[in-house]
Every structure is written in structure tokens, then in C-alpha cells.
Write a protein that holds these residues in place. Sequence first.
Motif, mmCIF file in Angstrom:
data_model
loop_
_atom_site.group_PDB
_atom_site.id
_atom_site.type_symbol
_atom_site.label_atom_id
_atom_site.label_comp_id
_atom_site.label_asym_id
_atom_site.label_seq_id
_atom_site.Cartn_x
_atom_site.Cartn_y
_atom_site.Cartn_z
ATOM 1 N N LYS A 261 -4.640 -7.411 -11.454
ATOM 2 C CA LYS A 261 -5.267 -6.477 -10.568
ATOM 3 C C LYS A 261 -6.163 -7.169 -9.495
ATOM 4 N N THR A 262 -6.880 -8.080 -9.947
ATOM 5 C CA THR A 262 -7.884 -8.651 -9.106
ATOM 6 C C THR A 262 -7.064 -9.319 -7.710
ATOM 7 N N ASP A 265 -5.091 -6.465 -5.715
ATOM 8 C CA ASP A 265 -6.236 -5.958 -4.818
ATOM 9 C C ASP A 265 -6.434 -6.746 -3.591
ATOM 10 N N GLN A 266 -6.506 -8.044 -3.438
ATOM 11 C CA GLN A 266 -6.522 -8.934 -2.385
ATOM 12 C C GLN A 266 -5.574 -8.720 -1.374
ATOM 13 N N LEU A 268 -3.641 -6.226 -0.906
ATOM 14 C CA LEU A 268 -3.580 -4.751 -0.465
ATOM 15 C C LEU A 268 -4.808 -4.406 0.314
ATOM 16 N N CYS A 269 -5.897 -5.270 0.296
ATOM 17 C CA CYS A 269 -7.056 -4.845 0.915
ATOM 18 C C CYS A 269 -6.914 -5.056 2.257
ATOM 19 N N GLY A 281 -3.315 -6.476 5.457
ATOM 20 C CA GLY A 281 -3.680 -7.215 4.114
ATOM 21 C C GLY A 281 -3.374 -8.654 4.386
ATOM 22 N N TYR A 296 1.243 1.761 2.250
ATOM 23 C CA TYR A 296 1.558 0.083 2.555
ATOM 24 C C TYR A 296 2.929 0.126 3.162
#
Length: 349
Positions: A261-262, A265-266, A268-269, A281, A296
Motif C-alpha cells: 500500500k505504501t 500510494d506513491q 497513485l499520488c 502520478g 486513474y
Amino acid sequence: MTIAEKLQNFVLSGKDHLPFSGSILVQEGQNTHYKEGFGYANRSEKLQITPSTKFGMASGCKIFTSLSISQLVQAGRLSFNTRLKDVLIAPFPHFHPDITIHQLLTHTSGIPDYFDEEIMDDFEELWKQVPMYSIKTPKDFLPMFQQEKMKFTPGSSFAYNNAGYILLGLVVEEISGQAFPEYVQKHIFNVCEMTDSGYYRMDQLPEHTALGYIDNVEMDTWKTNIYSVPIIGGSDGGAFTSVIDLVKFWDGLMNGKLLNKTFLDQILCPHVESGEEMAYGYGIWISKEKGEISKYLLFGYDPGVRMHSSFHVKTKIQTHILSNIEQSVYPIGSYVDELFADIKAHQNL
């Protein structure tokens, strides 16, 4: 009428200069609303397109490059702040010494591009000086831009850049010890069970693969795109896939098969704004509504290639459109959004 009936009518009654040729798949969770093919994968042989037909993705596959880099970062092999010069030893005499992986991923590095869309609009023009059959690996692109000067100071602006993703592909090869297509095949396609995806040579296309067509409407002639794109795709574009495999990809991505997840999230940020209610992203476009992320998107267009792939954040609706002609698929994607917006509006009455 059902969503499928409305979409079928819309596609068949299109007012574009060419009938739609390609595959469309619309999925909501596990429910497939629409899955259909139109036109010919091979016009000479009159081979029909089906939802299983493979198509070129053009730049739509930059997400595979950003995922490859992110997997290597997740494994502790490098970081998003790693400088390019600390990874690649190739000479870039005019490049800024502090260009980072993050900046290459977000098109904010300022490096020169081998195909600058701000001053060029014909991808075929590139191959007049550099034969397309000579471009087989990311390294083969280097002479096309490595001696050029910077466009702007790293991190100061956003400018879509294909060369940046060529360099990222070289970083993947350097760190992993694998050829870029082999890395993606093993760590993305195989993991997501994308059995109809790959980096195929244009002169060795497998069965059920659509040829890309360049139509001259005025002369009523056409040609395939075999001489208009590199002979094999790489880290900036050119993979092949099907609409069915795109569903597998998004499911794998969003369900943590490719990244934890970490690091997801990068990816999709919205790292950098690229227009009103649009952001970028890592290898992916991000659409917003009233400042909130709504979906997205992956886009791609090359000579004889058009693609659109989207994932709605709240509804989980996926829309995948792959086409083998030079005609915008944006109207189809927009119409799908309108159909579901109308349904939601009626539900709220």
C-alpha cells in the motif's frame, strides 16, 4: 435500454470519418457490463477483432515502467530521490547533475526529449534519420537525445517526456540485471496472469494481434504501421495487451499484487498538476472532480494505435478501449462516464 445496448448503438452510430475498429470492455466490480470487438485485426485476411485481440498500447504502458521502478524501490535497491548520475554511467554532458528518479517519473526532470510533442506532431518523422528497425532496446534511443541541452531546471516545470522513461528503463536494467521486457514479463504480466500481454516485435507478432492501420481518407488508401514505430516496444511505450488483460492488470494493481500500500500510494499520488482538474502520478494520469481524485487513466497514441484505460476510485468502474486506427477513442470513454452518471442521478432522485 441496458448500458450494453446504449453503448453498442453509440459505437455503431458514430459520426467519425472511420467506423470504430477495436475492443471495448466495461466492468463494474465483478460485473461485466460490456465486452465487444469491432472491425478487423487484419484487413487483408478479414480477421475479426474480438475482446481477446491484442493491441499496441503506445504510451499507455508507461505505468509498467513506473511499477518496475517502484518495485525496486520497495525492495530497497534504490530510492525515488536517487540521482540519475549515481545509477547510469552513460555520458550526458549537458544534463543537470541533480536529476532524480522522481523527476523522471513525473516528467519534471527538464531533460531533452527524443520526440518533443511541443515542437513535433509526426512520430513517423523520427525514423527518416534513425531506422525504426534499429531501435530494439532502451539503450538504442540514447544517441537521439543524450547530447542535447536541458529544457529547464529539474523540478521547476512539467513537460511530458518520453526520453525520461527511456532512462528509467535503463535504470531497471542496471539495477535488476534483466532486460526491461523480461523484467516486466516476470514481475508484472506473470504476476497478474496477463497471458495476452507482452513486448512483441512488429515483424514477429503472435496470433490474435491486431495490425495498426494508418488511413488516408482522401486517397481512400491505408497502410500498416510496421515502418512507423520502433520494431519492439520498451520503457516509454509499445507493449501489447487486450482489454481482458487490462482488467487483470487493474485488479492486480489495486489488490496489492504488484506493490504494498505504501508504494501503491506513491504511484497513485497526484505529484504534479498537469492542467485544470488533471494531475500526473508515477506513469499514470489522475482526473479530479472539485479537487478530489475521481479516476486513474492510461492513455496511448502512436501511428495506428489509440488506447484508453480508466479506473474510477469510488465506483470501481473500469473502461478499457483499444483501437488499431488513428481516431480518438475519447468520445467512447466519455459516453461510458455519461451513462453511469445518468444512472447515479436517477438513483438519487
